[in-house]
Scaffold this motif. Sequence first.
Motif, PDB file in Angstrom:
ATOM      1  N   HIS A 129       0.754  -1.139  -0.090  1.00  0.00           N
ATOM      2  CA  HIS A 129      -0.004  -0.052  -0.049  1.00  0.00           C
ATOM      3  C   HIS A 129       0.732   1.393  -0.008  1.00  0.00           C
ATOM      4  O   HIS A 129       0.380   2.216   0.119  1.00  0.00           O
ATOM      5  N   LYS A 131       2.882   2.510   2.034  1.00  0.00           N
ATOM      6  CA  LYS A 131       2.857   3.506   3.375  1.00  0.00           C
ATOM      7  C   LYS A 131       4.141   3.129   4.284  1.00  0.00           C
ATOM      8  O   LYS A 131       4.024   3.533   5.437  1.00  0.00           O
ATOM      9  N   ILE A 138       2.440   2.583  12.423  1.00  0.00           N
ATOM     10  CA  ILE A 138       1.646   1.393  11.995  1.00  0.00           C
ATOM     11  C   ILE A 138       2.098   0.116  13.135  1.00  0.00           C
ATOM     12  O   ILE A 138       1.199  -0.250  14.103  1.00  0.00           O
ATOM     13  N   LYS A 150      -5.032  -2.407   9.202  1.00  0.00           N
ATOM     14  CA  LYS A 150      -6.005  -1.741   8.518  1.00  0.00           C
ATOM     15  C   LYS A 150      -6.480  -0.430   9.284  1.00  0.00           C
ATOM     16  O   LYS A 150      -6.493   0.469   9.030  1.00  0.00           O
ATOM     17  N   THR A 151      -6.840  -0.915  10.598  1.00  0.00           N
ATOM     18  CA  THR A 151      -7.352   0.102  11.524  1.00  0.00           C
ATOM     19  C   THR A 151      -6.281   1.043  11.868  1.00  0.00           C
ATOM     20  O   THR A 151      -6.627   2.216  12.021  1.00  0.00           O
ATOM     21  N   THR A 153      -3.808   2.156  10.108  1.00  0.00           N
ATOM     22  CA  THR A 153      -3.573   2.821   9.147  1.00  0.00           C
ATOM     23  C   THR A 153      -4.505   4.009   8.978  1.00  0.00           C
ATOM     24  O   THR A 153      -4.283   5.060   8.672  1.00  0.00           O
ATOM     25  N   TYR A 154      -5.767   3.668   9.193  1.00  0.00           N
ATOM     26  CA  TYR A 154      -6.887   4.653   9.242  1.00  0.00           C
ATOM     27  C   TYR A 154      -6.587   5.569  10.202  1.00  0.00           C
ATOM     28  O   TYR A 154      -7.104   6.899  10.085  1.00  0.00           O
ATOM     29  N   LEU A 155      -6.170   5.193  11.227  1.00  0.00           N
ATOM     30  CA  LEU A 155      -6.107   6.189  12.310  1.00  0.00           C
ATOM     31  C   LEU A 155      -4.838   7.260  12.438  1.00  0.00           C
ATOM     32  O   LEU A 155      -4.828   8.125  13.028  1.00  0.00           O
TER      33      LEU A 155
END
Length: 156
Positions: A129, A131, A138, A150-151, A153-155
């Motif tokens: 991704h 990142k 992360i 994934k959570t 990353t969204y945070l």
Amino acid sequence: MNKTPLIIGIDPGTTVAFAAIDTKGNISKISSQKQLSYSNLITKLIELGKPLIIATDKKRIPDFIEKIAVKLGCRIIAPDQDLLVKEKKALVKTKSKNTHEFDAYSTALFALSKLKPIIKKVDVFVEQHQKENIRNNILELVIKEEIAIKTATYLL
């Protein structure tokens, strides 16, 4: 500043030893000192990077380890049974200055071995991704807070 995530092995006692390694197993620092206080150890660890894990070689977590982990906001990794000398020797391939540093280093390596699967998953996700710039952040959320990749990353 994006500090290096660290796994810290600690051998408490009259002589306190610590081994700080990164998530790839590279040694940041291994040291021991008589009568090393909580605050002095914490200062040394923070100067090296971002401690994520405090590890012990004992099944029953020593108070010293608990206090350091709480003050640094780290998770603790401890074995199901006290690590045996032969298990430690299997982990450590280099010569240590003393038994305290040997114990601390083997403990850090033991914790890394427990974390390798999740570190690998984070690295694969980060690469897929694009990142890389937030890999350490992360890792911190996934390891310390036990949040899904994934959570995390969204945070961020």
